[in-house]
Design an enzyme around this catalytic site. Structure first.
Site, PDB file in Angstrom:
ATOM      1  N   CYS A 277      40.459  33.148  22.717  1.00  0.00           N
ATOM      2  CA  CYS A 277      39.640  33.625  23.933  1.00  0.00           C
ATOM      3  C   CYS A 277      40.463  34.084  25.101  1.00  0.00           C
ATOM      4  O   CYS A 277      39.556  34.573  26.019  1.00  0.00           O
ATOM      5  CB  CYS A 277      38.987  31.921  24.399  1.00  0.00           C
ATOM      6  SG  CYS A 277      37.975  31.296  23.139  1.00  0.00           S
TER       7      CYS A 277
ATOM      8  N   HIS B 150      37.449  34.140  44.399  1.00  0.00           N
ATOM      9  CA  HIS B 150      36.685  33.982  43.359  1.00  0.00           C
ATOM     10  C   HIS B 150      37.528  33.498  42.088  1.00  0.00           C
ATOM     11  O   HIS B 150      38.532  34.139  41.919  1.00  0.00           O
ATOM     12  CB  HIS B 150      35.576  34.982  43.185  1.00  0.00           C
ATOM     13  CG  HIS B 150      34.862  35.587  44.175  1.00  0.00           C
ATOM     14  ND1 HIS B 150      33.899  34.857  44.646  1.00  0.00           N
ATOM     15  CD2 HIS B 150      35.140  36.543  44.946  1.00  0.00           C
ATOM     16  CE1 HIS B 150      33.132  35.539  45.729  1.00  0.00           C
ATOM     17  NE2 HIS B 150      34.036  36.385  45.824  1.00  0.00           N
TER      18      HIS B 150
ATOM     19  N   HIS C 159      37.986  30.641  32.035  1.00  0.00           N
ATOM     20  CA  HIS C 159      37.410  30.574  30.517  1.00  0.00           C
ATOM     21  C   HIS C 159      36.766  29.265  30.407  1.00  0.00           C
ATOM     22  O   HIS C 159      37.233  28.228  30.309  1.00  0.00           O
ATOM     23  CB  HIS C 159      38.331  30.692  29.504  1.00  0.00           C
ATOM     24  CG  HIS C 159      37.853  30.453  28.037  1.00  0.00           C
ATOM     25  ND1 HIS C 159      36.699  31.154  27.614  1.00  0.00           N
ATOM     26  CD2 HIS C 159      38.413  29.902  27.153  1.00  0.00           C
ATOM     27  CE1 HIS C 159      36.574  30.738  26.395  1.00  0.00           C
ATOM     28  NE2 HIS C 159      37.598  29.785  26.036  1.00  0.00           N
TER      29      HIS C 159
END
Length: 476
Positions: free
Chosen positions: A206, A370, A374
């Site tokens: 990922c 910000h 994941h």
């Protein structure tokens, strides 16, 4: 003033004092130098010669640095795959489909994991109505093509870039790697030019989306005036596990279809039309450690059924990888005030042996507006929130992405950024930190700076139609 408010006030005063120290010190030093400077008229010629020589050398060094500088990389735009509502289903339908394929114990375990995963009752699943497929490979290819073409078609339409201008293509997908590769499929479908640099990253987990960004960034340093197309996706259908090993059943519960296409450019003229500028990429690889290497591992179970094991060590390994990653990234992004506090605490604990002094966790909210973390699962987000001392507002894009889309692998970071844009949160100059975790084990970071204020009414992203419904309450 309340103690907590006073503490925050003092910290902000300290931060601004350190951040602006140079503006206070330099004028004082110049004033002192001018005051003590005395030049003999007879030596003026020598001084002028020295100044001219110094200026020439400085000009030459500046010119050399200018021509040898790294090309800036811009994110022109990105497009997240918009899921077809034909793929929308719910937990009950999934449970009913799997009831005849899994043992009662495995079905009960899977149901419990899904209920506690922080994921909505509704989910986008490909091929559920004809499951299990006659060919998981054929089903996986179909799913991948649907996601790739949906995202890339939209990206090309949004940016107006001609296919002949794309010089780099990078695709990352972990568990499904057909021949020819998906990157070759993109080259074929969009008729890219013969000298395109094409790469397909497989088995990297990922975190591979940010690794793809890092690779594209480096390739854009050697090929001028071109675009790089990145496609990040996963194809869960191709690797569904139908055995009874609980460590392998976890991936069934978390992974869902999804993907994102990203267009990068190194053309200076594209700065005015781009959304973001890439500031930093950094990755940490713990593959040399056996425990980290095997914490996400694809292998057959005792019955010979292939699946992906997720170890109980995952959270500990992820925490160690994150710590190592931010230790290197911190000095590049944190203000001097936070770096000084970190160093002072480290010296006090390590060298002065001051007892009871806890390690200082830098305030990364001073470096970023910000955070896109994941969406690997609720436990992952909880751990990062705790480690970095983030707020509910900071975590909202990550938690809502997990809730609506589940774990879409590396593309989850782009669904999160799309959420922040749809909420109208991204302003010019804002800094975005993307954090990815992946098998191997790896932690990767990408830092972006917004070049413009993103107005939601100008967007076309998968959140817009429902953004007013978010955030939603997710039971703990």
């Amino acid at each position: 003033m309340a103690p907590n408010n006073l503490k925050i006030f003092i910290k902000h005063c300290y931060h601004h004092l350190i951040s602006n120290a140079l503006f206070l010190i330099i004028p004082a030093l110049l004033s002192t130098a001018i005051h003590h400077l005395s030049i003999n008229p007879h030596d003026l010629y020598n001084h002028m010669s020295f100044i001219a020589t110094t200026a020439t050398i400085f000009t030459l060094l500046t010119a050399r640095a200018y021509f040898l500088r790294r090309r800036k990389v811009y994110l022109v735009d990105f497009a997240c795959y918009k899921h077809d509502r034909a793929f929308l289903t719910n937990r009950d339908a999934i449970r009913e489909t799997m009831s005849g394929l899994l043992s009662p114990e495995s079905l009960a375990f899977s149901s419990k994991v899904i209920e506690r995963s922080g994921v909505s009752r509704d989910a986008f699943v490909y091929g559920l109505h004809d499951f299990p497929p006659k060919s998981s490979f054929a089903c996986g290819r179909e799913e991948a093509e649907i996601v790739v073409c949906g995202a890339v078609d939209e990206l090309m339409a949004k940016t107006g870039v001609d296919a002949s201008e794309i010089g780099v293509v990078v695709v990352n997908i972990s568990t499904f790697n057909p021949v020819p590769s998906l990157s070759a499929m993109i080259v074929n479908r969009y008729k890219l030019r013969e000298d395109v640099l094409s790469y397909n990253l497989g088995g990297m987990g990922c975190s591979a989306g940010l690794i793809a960004v890092d690779l594209a960034k480096n390739l854009l340093q050697v090929r001028c005036n071109t675009y790089a197309l990145i496609m990040s996706l996963e194809s869960p259908t191709s690797s569904y596990y139908l055995g009874n090993d609980r460590s392998k059943l976890l991936s069934n519960c978390l992974f869902r279809m999804g993907g994102a296409a990203v267009l990068l450019s190194n053309r200076p003229s594209d700065r005015r039309i781009s959304k973001y500028e890439l500031s930093h990429t950094h990755r940490t690889h713990f593959g040399a450690d056996d425990r980290a290497y095997r914490c996400v591992f694809q292998e057959p179970d005792k019955d010979g059924i292939l699946g992906m094991s997720i170890s109980k060590d995952l959270m500990a390994v992820a925490g160690e990888a994150l710590k190592a990653n931010i230790t290197t990234l911190g000095p590049l992004v944190l203000p001097l005030s936070e770096q000084l506090l970190f160093i002072a605490t480290l010296i006090a604990r390590k060298y002065l042996n001051i007892k009871g002094l806890t390690p200082y966790v830098p305030d990364f909210k001073l470096a970023f507006e910000h955070f896109c973390i994941h969406a690997g699962g609720k436990a992952v987000l909880d751990e990062v929130e705790k480690s970095l001392k983030l707020t509910m507002w900071d975590m909202e894009p990550s938690r809502m992405t997990l809730y609506r889309y589940a774990n879409t692998s590396s593309s989850s970071l782009w669904y999160q950024l799309a959420y922040a844009e749809a909420k109208g949160r991204v302003r010019r100059g804002d800094r975005v930190w993307q954090i990815g975790f992946g098998s191997g084990f790896k932690c990767a970071s990408g830092v972006w700076r917004a070049l413009k204020t993103i107005h939601p009414h100008q967007l076309d992203n998968p959140w817009l139609e429902v953004i007013d419904q978010f955030p939603v309450f997710v039971p703990n």
